[in-house]
Design a protein around this motif. Structure first.
Motif, PDB file in Angstrom:
ATOM      1  N   ALA A   1     -61.862 -38.735  74.869  1.00 17.64           N
ATOM      2  CA  ALA A   1     -61.761 -40.121  74.422  1.00 17.64           C
ATOM      3  C   ALA A   1     -62.375 -41.104  75.412  1.00 17.64           C
ATOM      4  N   LEU A   2     -62.204 -40.840  76.720  1.00 21.96           N
ATOM      5  CA  LEU A   2     -62.519 -41.856  77.713  1.00 21.96           C
ATOM      6  C   LEU A   2     -63.700 -41.534  78.623  1.00 21.96           C
ATOM      7  N   GLU A   3     -64.056 -40.285  78.745  1.00 24.31           N
ATOM      8  CA  GLU A   3     -65.152 -39.954  79.646  1.00 24.31           C
ATOM      9  C   GLU A   3     -66.476 -40.430  79.060  1.00 24.31           C
ATOM     10  N   ARG A   4     -67.220 -41.210  79.838  1.00 23.53           N
ATOM     11  CA  ARG A   4     -68.492 -41.772  79.369  1.00 23.53           C
ATOM     12  C   ARG A   4     -69.588 -41.529  80.400  1.00 23.53           C
ATOM     13  N   PRO A   5     -70.010 -40.271  80.574  1.00 20.00           N
ATOM     14  CA  PRO A   5     -71.046 -39.984  81.580  1.00 20.00           C
ATOM     15  C   PRO A   5     -72.355 -40.686  81.240  1.00 20.00           C
ATOM     16  N   GLY A   6     -72.926 -41.378  82.226  1.00 20.74           N
ATOM     17  CA  GLY A   6     -74.216 -42.036  82.025  1.00 20.74           C
ATOM     18  C   GLY A   6     -74.141 -43.362  81.310  1.00 20.74           C
ATOM     19  N   SER A   7     -72.965 -43.755  80.832  1.00 18.03           N
ATOM     20  CA  SER A   7     -72.838 -45.017  80.117  1.00 18.03           C
ATOM     21  C   SER A   7     -72.606 -46.152  81.109  1.00 18.03           C
ATOM     22  N   ARG A   8     -73.344 -47.247  80.943  1.00 12.78           N
ATOM     23  CA  ARG A   8     -73.210 -48.374  81.858  1.00 12.78           C
ATOM     24  C   ARG A   8     -72.558 -49.591  81.196  1.00 12.78           C
ATOM     25  N   GLY A   9     -72.446 -49.578  79.883  1.00 14.50           N
ATOM     26  CA  GLY A   9     -71.877 -50.714  79.181  1.00 14.50           C
ATOM     27  C   GLY A   9     -70.362 -50.656  79.139  1.00 14.50           C
ATOM     28  N   PRO A  10     -69.707 -51.807  78.970  1.00 10.98           N
ATOM     29  CA  PRO A  10     -68.239 -51.837  78.863  1.00 10.98           C
ATOM     30  C   PRO A  10     -67.759 -51.091  77.626  1.00 10.98           C
ATOM     31  N   PHE A  11     -66.547 -50.612  77.701  1.00 15.76           N
ATOM     32  CA  PHE A  11     -66.004 -49.726  76.678  1.00 15.76           C
ATOM     33  C   PHE A  11     -64.590 -50.187  76.349  1.00 15.76           C
ATOM     34  N   HIS A  12     -64.265 -50.262  75.060  1.00 14.71           N
ATOM     35  CA  HIS A  12     -62.925 -50.671  74.631  1.00 14.71           C
ATOM     36  C   HIS A  12     -62.289 -49.530  73.837  1.00 14.71           C
ATOM     37  N   PHE A  13     -61.019 -49.227  74.187  1.00 13.86           N
ATOM     38  CA  PHE A  13     -60.320 -48.129  73.523  1.00 13.86           C
ATOM     39  C   PHE A  13     -58.840 -48.468  73.467  1.00 13.86           C
ATOM     40  N   GLU A  14     -58.202 -48.253  72.325  1.00 16.15           N
ATOM     41  CA  GLU A  14     -56.769 -48.476  72.182  1.00 16.15           C
ATOM     42  C   GLU A  14     -56.068 -47.126  72.063  1.00 16.15           C
ATOM     43  N   LEU A  15     -55.163 -46.876  72.986  1.00 14.30           N
ATOM     44  CA  LEU A  15     -54.465 -45.592  73.059  1.00 14.30           C
ATOM     45  C   LEU A  15     -52.982 -45.805  72.761  1.00 14.30           C
ATOM     46  N   ASP A  16     -52.527 -45.245  71.654  1.00 11.93           N
ATOM     47  CA  ASP A  16     -51.136 -45.390  71.216  1.00 11.93           C
ATOM     48  C   ASP A  16     -50.308 -44.229  71.760  1.00 11.93           C
TER      49      ASP A  16
ATOM     50  N   ALA B   1     -50.107 -38.763  83.972  1.00 12.87           N
ATOM     51  CA  ALA B   1     -50.246 -40.207  84.180  1.00 12.87           C
ATOM     52  C   ALA B   1     -51.432 -40.496  85.094  1.00 12.87           C
ATOM     53  N   TRP B   2     -51.583 -39.708  86.164  1.00 15.95           N
ATOM     54  CA  TRP B   2     -52.690 -39.913  87.094  1.00 15.95           C
ATOM     55  C   TRP B   2     -54.034 -39.641  86.412  1.00 15.95           C
ATOM     56  N   GLN B   3     -54.093 -38.659  85.530  1.00 14.31           N
ATOM     57  CA  GLN B   3     -55.331 -38.377  84.801  1.00 14.31           C
ATOM     58  C   GLN B   3     -55.742 -39.583  83.956  1.00 14.31           C
ATOM     59  N   LEU B   4     -54.774 -40.193  83.280  1.00 16.24           N
ATOM     60  CA  LEU B   4     -55.070 -41.372  82.468  1.00 16.24           C
ATOM     61  C   LEU B   4     -55.598 -42.512  83.339  1.00 16.24           C
ATOM     62  N   ILE B   5     -54.932 -42.754  84.457  1.00 10.91           N
ATOM     63  CA  ILE B   5     -55.357 -43.823  85.360  1.00 10.91           C
ATOM     64  C   ILE B   5     -56.760 -43.540  85.911  1.00 10.91           C
ATOM     65  N   SER B   6     -57.029 -42.298  86.266  1.00 11.32           N
ATOM     66  CA  SER B   6     -58.333 -41.927  86.830  1.00 11.32           C
ATOM     67  C   SER B   6     -59.460 -42.100  85.824  1.00 11.32           C
ATOM     68  N   PHE B   7     -59.243 -41.619  84.587  1.00 13.12           N
ATOM     69  CA  PHE B   7     -60.279 -41.763  83.561  1.00 13.12           C
ATOM     70  C   PHE B   7     -60.571 -43.235  83.294  1.00 13.12           C
ATOM     71  N   ALA B   8     -59.510 -44.042  83.176  1.00 19.00           N
ATOM     72  CA  ALA B   8     -59.701 -45.469  82.906  1.00 19.00           C
ATOM     73  C   ALA B   8     -60.401 -46.154  84.074  1.00 19.00           C
ATOM     74  N   GLY B   9     -59.995 -45.796  85.295  1.00 16.19           N
ATOM     75  CA  GLY B   9     -60.576 -46.423  86.471  1.00 16.19           C
ATOM     76  C   GLY B   9     -62.050 -46.109  86.670  1.00 16.19           C
ATOM     77  N   SER B  10     -62.520 -45.018  86.068  1.00 18.57           N
ATOM     78  CA  SER B  10     -63.931 -44.642  86.216  1.00 18.57           C
ATOM     79  C   SER B  10     -64.836 -45.305  85.174  1.00 18.57           C
ATOM     80  N   LEU B  11     -64.248 -46.062  84.237  1.00 17.31           N
ATOM     81  CA  LEU B  11     -65.041 -46.724  83.207  1.00 17.31           C
ATOM     82  C   LEU B  11     -65.796 -47.911  83.808  1.00 17.31           C
ATOM     83  N   PRO B  12     -66.909 -48.307  83.173  1.00 14.81           N
ATOM     84  CA  PRO B  12     -67.696 -49.431  83.698  1.00 14.81           C
ATOM     85  C   PRO B  12     -66.888 -50.726  83.755  1.00 14.81           C
ATOM     86  N   GLU B  13     -67.279 -51.612  84.642  1.00 11.91           N
ATOM     87  CA  GLU B  13     -66.635 -52.903  84.766  1.00 11.91           C
ATOM     88  C   GLU B  13     -66.673 -53.636  83.424  1.00 11.91           C
TER      89      GLU B  13
END
Length: 285
Positions: free
Chosen positions: A211-226, A238-250
């Motif tokens: 859902a969240l890994e975006r290799p090579g993507s530089r644009g912002p990404f929006h995702f809603e996780l229920d 919990a740490w995996q979720l934080i890590s994946f989100a933290g690696s997304l583009p600004e």
């Protein structure tokens, strides 16, 4: 199963007998602890009453005591429903449950909690559509919150169409296993239900990665996780979720809807320091 509340009408479909009995045991013991009368309708060929009690009791003595006192009632579908003339009548079925709900009230219990094997519909020769119509027709029984039920479908006995249709008409679906998770894509993102812990860690992490890994993507990404139906989240998940989100583009944003327990796990690991993550916490009654 942990999220069921009084007045809920749910179903579960299973193929693993051991997992099914674990869910049924947890469901039964919860009802007994909350002062409800528990009515379990078994298939005639299922375990004997003594075997059911021993399996659920686990040496505690509580389930056995509830059976002796009448708080726990075990019955079999043919004798419980007493099909008039050997034929199914959905109105008569509803009236039988209405009497049981009233009896539980008169006996002083806080409500009636039912779990029932749906194998009787096969014995009665009901079509798939007749079963769906019956399941829909009993919704009025749950209106005042005194009645809670799980209808269980053994997937080895029922058609794929009926299992899917039954899941659709029940307001809630109970996962087959206590340690299971369910991953569903939605129009705005995704939903994960169950428990994120050691037995489900790999599946949970893979769902996040997809859902969240975006290799090579530089644009912002929006995702809603229920995650509102996630009853528990271990620190690793919990740490995996934080890590994946933290690696997304600004400028990216992952909006996580969750309950207080999941919030506690995420905040404890520093979710507030990750600008790409936003928590929306829902309080459950």
């Amino acid at each position: 199963m942990d999220r069921l509340r009084r007045g809920d009408h749910s179903c579960t479909a299973f193929t693993d007998d051991e997992a099914h009995w674990q869910v049924l045991t947890a469901y039964t013991r919860t009802g007994l602890a909350e002062g409800e009368k528990v009515l379990i309708i078994l298939d005639p060929h299922d375990l004997s009453d003594d075997e059911v009690v021993a399996r659920m009791d686990c040496g505690s003595g509580r389930v056995e005591a509830a059976w002796d006192s009448g708080q726990l009632v075990l019955t079999r579908s043919p004798s419980f429903f007493d099909f008039p003339g050997g034929r199914f009548d959905k109105q008569r079925h509803a009236e039988i449950f209405e009497r049981e709900i009233e009896l539980a009230r008169e006996e002083g219990w806080s409500g009636l909690r039912n779990a029932g094997d749906m194998g009787w519909v096969l014995e009665q020769g009901l079509s798939d559509d007749e079963v769906v119509d019956y399941e829909t027709s009993v919704e009025a029984l749950f209106a005042d919150g005194r009645f809670t039920a799980i209808c269980w479908y053994d997937q080895r006995r029922f058609s794929d169409y009926l299992v899917a249709a039954a899941s659709e008409v029940h307001p809630l679906q109970v996962l087959e296993r206590l340690d299971a998770i369910d991953v569903v894509r939605t129009t705005k993102g995704g939903r994960i239900a169950g428990a994120a812990e050691l037995p489900t860690r790999e599946k949970f992490t893979e769902a996040l990665r997809m859902a969240l890994e975006r290799p090579g993507s530089r644009g912002p990404f929006h995702f809603e996780l229920d995650l509102t139906d996630l009853t528990f989240m271990e620190a690793h998940c919990a740490w995996q979720l934080i890590s994946f989100a933290g690696s997304l583009p600004e400028g990216s944003k992952v909006v996580v809807s969750c309950g207080p327990l999941v919030e506690l796990s995420l905040r404890g690991l520093g979710v507030d320091t990750v600008p790409q993550l936003e928590l929306r916490v829902e309080e459950f009654q």
